[in-house]
Design an enzyme around this catalytic site. Structure first.
Site, PDB file in Angstrom:
ATOM      1  CG  ASP A  57      -1.940  -1.075   1.221  1.00 23.33           C
ATOM      2  OD1 ASP A  57      -2.261  -1.581   0.134  1.00 23.33           O
ATOM      3  OD2 ASP A  57      -2.435  -1.431   2.305  1.00 23.33           O
ATOM      4  NE  ARG A  58      -0.978   7.313  -2.273  1.00 23.06           N
ATOM      5  CZ  ARG A  58      -0.759   8.240  -3.215  1.00 23.06           C
ATOM      6  NH1 ARG A  58       0.169   9.170  -3.017  1.00 23.06           N
ATOM      7  NH2 ARG A  58      -1.457   8.249  -4.322  1.00 23.06           N
TER       8      ARG A  58
END
Length: 227
Positions: A57-58
């Protein structure tokens, strides 16, 4: 920031980078920077850009595996799909779970609504999802946990923390109380991929400075915080 300065492992078919939090693996719709903008600097003499084998995930920092050729990419992808990859994550939880550790076995499925968009939910008919966890430390009402996921479902640890422990990962804007500029406090600390002939790929990412800023110290055996 140069990802070429964040190399944790490198050989002729693989490299592992310590992905910074805030950097998405896939190009976002808003056109902001992503891993793709760094791939040219990660060729290290090869003509091809390396290919990401999995996703983080970011907000998640830490070990991200890239393959340096298509054949290696296929082998590594099959290793992930076959649960043959050892993965360890660190997370700071909003609260202190009961007990010192355990296993969360909750199948997950994707749901979507026009009002809130998509998210992962516990669903008896969903895909099998298993995470092992242990409590490492407690500071100011928050706990540092180590997760060892057997499976690699989207948002698995974020949902398992909330639904399996009753406590979200700190800073999580979807499954927790994260707001505004908060970032989900999740870090991929270790990655091991066994290979038939070559030595195993073993990578360990430094303890995140953002975790240390909240009063937590690197657990025993963990890589120290990057200076």
């Amino acid at each position: 920031m140069l990802l070429s300065d964040h190399i944790l492992f490198l050989d002729g078919e693989a490299l592992v980078v310590d992905k910074p939090e805030g950097l998405p693996v896939d190009p976002p719709r808003d056109g902001s920077l992503s891993l793709e903008n760094h791939l040219d600097s990660l060729r290290f003499g090869f003509k091809r850009w390396p290919l990401a084998v999995h996703r983080l995930d970011r907000d998640t920092s830490g070990c991200l595996l890239l393959a340096r050729n298509p054949k290696a990419h296929g082998r590594f992808t099959r290793a992930f799909e076959g649960r043959e990859v050892e993965k360890q994550y660190l997370a700071i939880i909003d609260g202190v779970p009961d007990g010192d550790g355990g296993t969360i076995d909750l199948p997950l499925a994707k749901t979507s609504t026009a009002e809130t968009g998509w998210r992962m939910v516990v669903d008896p008919n969903g895909k099998p999802s298993v995470s092992h966890w242990e409590k490492l430390a407690v500071v100011d009402g928050r706990a540092l946990l180590r997760f060892r996921p057997e499976t690699g479902r989207t948002h698995q640890l974020r949902v398992h923390a909330l639904e399996g422990l009753g406590l979200p990962i700190a800073g999580d804007p979807v499954y927790g109380n994260g707001r505004g500029k908060d970032r989900t406090l999740l870090h991929a600390e270790r990655l091991v991929v066994k290979r038939d002939v070559k030595p195993s790929i073993i990578a360990e990412a430094p303890f995140p400075a953002r975790f240390a800023a909240l009063g937590f110290s690197p657990p025993e055996g963990a890589a120290p915080t990057r200076g």
